[in-house]
Structure formats: structure tokens, C-alpha cells
Design a protein around this motif. Structure first.
Motif, PDB file in Angstrom:
ATOM      1  N   ALA B  46      10.175   4.620  -3.905  1.00  0.00           N
ATOM      2  CA  ALA B  46      10.449   3.201  -4.159  1.00  0.00           C
ATOM      3  C   ALA B  46       9.193   2.439  -4.542  1.00  0.00           C
ATOM      4  CB  ALA B  46      11.064   2.569  -2.906  1.00  0.00           C
ATOM      5  N   TYR B  47       8.019   3.053  -4.319  1.00  0.00           N
ATOM      6  CA  TYR B  47       6.772   2.335  -4.577  1.00  0.00           C
ATOM      7  C   TYR B  47       5.824   3.055  -5.530  1.00  0.00           C
ATOM      8  CZ  TYR B  47       8.367  -0.475  -0.689  1.00  0.00           C
ATOM      9  OH  TYR B  47       9.125  -1.281   0.124  1.00  0.00           O
ATOM     10  N   PHE B  48       6.006   4.373  -5.699  1.00  0.00           N
ATOM     11  CA  PHE B  48       5.101   5.158  -6.542  1.00  0.00           C
ATOM     12  C   PHE B  48       5.864   5.773  -7.708  1.00  0.00           C
ATOM     13  CE2 PHE B  48       1.242   5.043  -4.072  1.00  0.00           C
ATOM     14  CZ  PHE B  48       1.690   4.735  -2.793  1.00  0.00           C
ATOM     15  N   SER B  49       5.219   5.792  -8.871  1.00  0.00           N
ATOM     16  CA  SER B  49       5.851   6.350 -10.061  1.00  0.00           C
ATOM     17  C   SER B  49       6.003   7.862  -9.927  1.00  0.00           C
ATOM     18  CB  SER B  49       5.013   6.025 -11.308  1.00  0.00           C
ATOM     19  OG  SER B  49       3.851   6.830 -11.329  1.00  0.00           O
ATOM     20  N   GLN B  79      -5.989 -10.325  -7.921  1.00  0.00           N
ATOM     21  CA  GLN B  79      -5.804 -10.736  -9.310  1.00  0.00           C
ATOM     22  C   GLN B  79      -4.862  -9.709  -9.934  1.00  0.00           C
ATOM     23  OE1 GLN B  79      -6.912 -13.323 -11.044  1.00  0.00           O
ATOM     24  NE2 GLN B  79      -8.515 -14.166  -9.725  1.00  0.00           N
ATOM     25  N   GLU B  80      -4.058 -10.150 -10.874  1.00  0.00           N
ATOM     26  CA  GLU B  80      -3.161  -9.209 -11.524  1.00  0.00           C
ATOM     27  C   GLU B  80      -2.964  -9.576 -12.983  1.00  0.00           C
ATOM     28  OE1 GLU B  80       0.198 -10.240  -8.717  1.00  0.00           O
ATOM     29  OE2 GLU B  80       1.326 -10.028 -10.586  1.00  0.00           O
ATOM     30  N   LEU B  81      -2.546  -8.591 -13.746  1.00  0.00           N
ATOM     31  CA  LEU B  81      -2.283  -8.782 -15.167  1.00  0.00           C
ATOM     32  C   LEU B  81      -1.061  -7.945 -15.520  1.00  0.00           C
ATOM     33  CD1 LEU B  81      -3.249  -9.818 -17.996  1.00  0.00           C
ATOM     34  CD2 LEU B  81      -4.546  -7.691 -18.195  1.00  0.00           C
ATOM     35  N   VAL B  82      -0.088  -8.558 -16.167  1.00  0.00           N
ATOM     36  CA  VAL B  82       1.116  -7.840 -16.607  1.00  0.00           C
ATOM     37  C   VAL B  82       1.241  -8.009 -18.111  1.00  0.00           C
ATOM     38  CG1 VAL B  82       3.631  -7.763 -16.521  1.00  0.00           C
ATOM     39  CG2 VAL B  82       2.328  -8.087 -14.420  1.00  0.00           C
ATOM     40  N   THR B  83       1.414  -6.891 -18.797  1.00  0.00           N
ATOM     41  CA  THR B  83       1.616  -6.922 -20.248  1.00  0.00           C
ATOM     42  C   THR B  83       2.806  -6.028 -20.563  1.00  0.00           C
ATOM     43  OG1 THR B  83      -0.789  -7.065 -20.518  1.00  0.00           O
ATOM     44  CG2 THR B  83       0.504  -6.631 -22.484  1.00  0.00           C
ATOM     45  N   GLY B  84       3.929  -6.644 -20.803  1.00  0.00           N
ATOM     46  CA  GLY B  84       5.135  -5.870 -21.092  1.00  0.00           C
ATOM     47  C   GLY B  84       5.572  -5.093 -19.867  1.00  0.00           C
ATOM     48  N   ASN B  85       5.659  -3.773 -20.015  1.00  0.00           N
ATOM     49  CA  ASN B  85       6.112  -2.921 -18.912  1.00  0.00           C
ATOM     50  C   ASN B  85       4.978  -2.223 -18.177  1.00  0.00           C
ATOM     51  OD1 ASN B  85       8.739  -3.552 -19.351  1.00  0.00           O
ATOM     52  ND2 ASN B  85       9.238  -1.708 -20.505  1.00  0.00           N
ATOM     53  N   ILE B  86       3.750  -2.678 -18.390  1.00  0.00           N
ATOM     54  CA  ILE B  86       2.628  -2.142 -17.606  1.00  0.00           C
ATOM     55  C   ILE B  86       1.822  -3.306 -17.040  1.00  0.00           C
ATOM     56  CG2 ILE B  86       2.446   0.068 -18.819  1.00  0.00           C
ATOM     57  CD1 ILE B  86       0.089  -1.136 -20.371  1.00  0.00           C
ATOM     58  N   GLY B  87       1.093  -3.009 -15.990  1.00  0.00           N
ATOM     59  CA  GLY B  87       0.299  -4.050 -15.378  1.00  0.00           C
ATOM     60  C   GLY B  87      -0.726  -3.459 -14.441  1.00  0.00           C
ATOM     61  N   PHE B 103      -8.929  -2.378  -3.864  1.00  0.00           N
ATOM     62  CA  PHE B 103      -7.922  -1.471  -4.428  1.00  0.00           C
ATOM     63  C   PHE B 103      -7.649  -1.907  -5.857  1.00  0.00           C
ATOM     64  CE2 PHE B 103      -7.547   0.379  -0.529  1.00  0.00           C
ATOM     65  CZ  PHE B 103      -6.670  -0.176   0.392  1.00  0.00           C
ATOM     66  N   ASN B 104      -7.754  -0.982  -6.799  1.00  0.00           N
ATOM     67  CA  ASN B 104      -7.341  -1.228  -8.180  1.00  0.00           C
ATOM     68  C   ASN B 104      -6.110  -0.386  -8.445  1.00  0.00           C
ATOM     69  OD1 ASN B 104      -9.542  -2.898  -8.515  1.00  0.00           O
ATOM     70  ND2 ASN B 104     -10.819  -1.337  -9.467  1.00  0.00           N
ATOM     71  N   LEU B 105      -5.003  -1.042  -8.745  1.00  0.00           N
ATOM     72  CA  LEU B 105      -3.729  -0.343  -8.893  1.00  0.00           C
ATOM     73  C   LEU B 105      -3.156  -0.566 -10.284  1.00  0.00           C
ATOM     74  CD1 LEU B 105      -2.113  -1.510  -5.503  1.00  0.00           C
ATOM     75  CD2 LEU B 105      -3.610   0.448  -5.901  1.00  0.00           C
ATOM     76  N   ALA B 106      -2.730   0.516 -10.916  1.00  0.00           N
ATOM     77  CA  ALA B 106      -2.001   0.399 -12.183  1.00  0.00           C
ATOM     78  C   ALA B 106      -0.516   0.472 -11.853  1.00  0.00           C
ATOM     79  CB  ALA B 106      -2.380   1.520 -13.140  1.00  0.00           C
ATOM     80  N   TYR B 107       0.258  -0.349 -12.528  1.00  0.00           N
ATOM     81  CA  TYR B 107       1.704  -0.367 -12.330  1.00  0.00           C
ATOM     82  C   TYR B 107       2.423  -0.109 -13.643  1.00  0.00           C
ATOM     83  CZ  TYR B 107       1.608  -2.386  -7.619  1.00  0.00           C
ATOM     84  OH  TYR B 107       1.429  -2.587  -6.273  1.00  0.00           O
ATOM     85  N   ILE B 116       3.694   1.879  -8.519  1.00  0.00           N
ATOM     86  CA  ILE B 116       2.266   2.191  -8.607  1.00  0.00           C
ATOM     87  C   ILE B 116       2.078   3.481  -9.388  1.00  0.00           C
ATOM     88  CG2 ILE B 116       0.192   2.743  -7.289  1.00  0.00           C
ATOM     89  CD1 ILE B 116       1.413   1.113  -4.955  1.00  0.00           C
ATOM     90  N   ASP B 117       1.253   3.420 -10.442  1.00  0.00           N
ATOM     91  CA  ASP B 117       1.051   4.572 -11.317  1.00  0.00           C
ATOM     92  C   ASP B 117      -0.347   5.163 -11.185  1.00  0.00           C
ATOM     93  OD1 ASP B 117       0.959   5.346 -14.783  1.00  0.00           O
ATOM     94  OD2 ASP B 117       2.318   6.221 -13.314  1.00  0.00           O
TER      95      ASP B 117
END
Lengths: 142, 142
Positions: B46-49, B79-87, B103-107, B116-117
Motif C-alpha cells: 500500500a506504500y511501496f511501488s 518539501q515536495e514536488l509533483v509533476t504528472g504521475n511522478i513526484g 529522507f529523500n523519497l521518489a514517488y 514510494i519508488d
């Protein structure tokens, strides 16, 4: 996660020690020369220390095995200025996460500890040597 | 008129089924509050790709990595950044020894959920002020 920053920093010192015990002349040339030096370790534990003075390969596994996690890859950049100070940034890649740690150390102090009686005695012993671990921790910072 | 009403209804329906605007920090907070050692295998999907999920949860080192949130005693900034279907999301706080930690997390979106990817943990040498993220790649080692 049980891996602490101090543990990663001591591991970096141990990797330099392993390089030194493989070829002390080349390690000193690589680490002592101003500029950048890189240490990479692949998934098989093969370590390569490279810089302007050449390349040195050795096994990094003895240092990595002592960390309480399965390290898949390591990449460390060392930058030495005009004095004995060496800055480093290291990235350790595990199965799921990666971790970075930075710091600086006195290269002369580290090389002397690697060449001293304590280090040679510890290298002959199996298992962790607490006194040497403590010495590395002091040199690498916390 | 009928066509206008139908078009409006269709637009409303599309709005309801499209991926809603998301707070990545909220999804991180949900993960942090919900997942623990007892339910990690059950809740990890539910939380990890699918890229990050392990083949097996029998290795405690791997399951501990999925619980990386335990390394941070208390988040203080994000801080966060979302661009389309990635963030991506950066979370700053203190570790259990009160040292600065990030923590630096790619989504990415997978099955309509933000998962989380990639996870990169940074042991910081000193406290910093998080800056707005302009490009997610800057959060991860090259």
C-alpha cells in the motif's frame, strides 16, 4: 534500521585500511595527493580505489560484512585540499534504501593508525577490535 | 442542451475518477503512522511501488529497511514536488541520537495510488533549511 552513521564512518576508515594493507605505497599516493579519489565497491565486494596516481583493487567484503545490513554497492568520493584534511561523501546502497554520509578526516592520522602496531595486531585477530574501532571513530568523527 | 448536460456530467465523472491532487507528505505520514514490524508484509504494497517490494519478507534486514521511518525521531520540515504521475518528497528531522537526518523519497502513481519508488537516507553533518525542490533528480545520488 540498526545502521548508525558512526558505523558507516568507521566502515570507510576500515576500507582505507584494507586498501593500505593491500598496497600501502599506492594507497598513500592515491589518498595523499591533492584532488579527488574515488572508491567503489560492486555487488561482489570488489573494491577499486582510483585517482590520478592509478588504480588499486582489493576485496571490501571484510569491512562490509561487519555492518548489520547487506550492502550491495558503495561509492565514496574523497577530496583532499592543500592540508591533511580529506573530505568525503559516501553512498551505501542496500536492497531497498540507500544511505549517504559525509565528513572529513586527517589523512595522516588515519594512515598512521593503519600502519601502527594496534592496526597490525587487530588485522591479525578475527572479529572486531574495540580499541581500533574507537580510534577510527575518533578520527572519522561522529 | 441535452448534449451540454451530458458533456458536463461526463466532465464531472472524469474529475471524480482522475488521480486527485495529492500531498506526498500526507501519504508519508500515513505510512509512518500505519506501518510497523507486525504488519509490514501486509501493508508494504500500500506504500511501496512494485519496484521496491522484496521477493520475500523473511529477511529482517529487508523488512527493517521498509520501516526506514523509524530512523527519524521527529520530522521538522518537508518539501515536495509533483509533476504528472511522478513526484518527490524531502523530509528533514532528527534521528534517535538527535543528529540531523533527511529522507529523500521518489514517488510514482501505481494503480491510482502514490507509492514510494526510491528511498535515500542522508545523514546530515549539520542542520539545514530545506529549499523548494526544483528537480527531483537533485535529491538522489547520480
Amino acid at each position: 534500521m540498526d545502521v548508525k552513521r558512526a558505523e558507516l564512518k568507521v566502515t570507510i576508515a576500515k576500507l582505507v585500511e584494507l586498501a593500505y594493507s593491500t598496497d600501502n605505497d599506492l594507497t598513500v599516493k592515491l589518498m595523499a595527493k591533492s584532488g579527488s579519489t574515488k572508491l567503489t565497491i560492486d555487488q561482489n565486494g570488489k573494491a577499486t580505489l582510483s585517482g590520478a596516481a592509478g588504480n588499486l583493487t582489493f576485496s571490501g567484503s571484510p569491512a562490509l560484512e561487519q555492518i548489520g545490513a547487506n550492502i550491495k554497492r558503495v561509492s565514496i568520493s574523497f577530496t583532499r585540499g592543500s592540508d591533511n584534511n580529506v573530505k568525503y561523501t559516501a553512498t551505501f546502497s542496500l536492497e531497498i534504501i540507500s544511505m549517504s554520509v559525509s565528513g572529513e578526516f586527517d589523512i595522516e592520522a588515519l594512515i598512521l593508525s593503519c600502519s601502527g602496531l594496534l592496526c597490525r595486531a587487530a588485522s591479525a585477530m578475527k572479529g572486531r577490535n574495540q580499541a581500533l574501532e574507537h580510534q577510527y571513530q575518533q578520527i572519522m568523527g561522529n | 442542451m441535452k448534449y451540454l448536460v451530458s458533456a458536463a456530467a461526463l466532465l464531472v465523472l472524469l474529475g471524480c475518477t482522475a488521480t486527485k491532487p495529492v500531498s506526498l507528505y500526507q501519504t508519508y505520514t500515513d505510512y509512518s503512522n500505519q506501518m510497523n514490524a507486525e504488519n509490514v508484509e501486509q501493508l508494504a504494497p500500500a506504500y511501496f511501488s512494485s519496484n521496491l517490494l522484496p521477493q520475500s519478507f523473511s529477511d529482517t534486514s529487508v523488512t527493517q529497511q521498509l520501516l526506514f521511518k523509524n530512523m527519524m525521531a521527529k520530522p521538522s520540515q518537508h518539501q515536495e514536488l509533483v509533476t504528472g504521475n511522478i513526484g518527490c518528497l524531502a523530509v528533514l528531522g532528527r534521528d534517535n541520537e538527535q543528529q540531523p537526518l533527511q529522507f529523500n523519497l521518489a514517488y510514482r502513481v501505481e494503480n491510482d495510488s502514490w507509492l514510494i519508488d526510491q528511498v535515500h537516507v542522508v545523514f546530515l553533518e549539520q542542520s539545514i533549511e530545506l529549499q523548494p525542490i526544483t528537480n527531483c533528480t537533485e535529491l538522489f545520488p547520480g
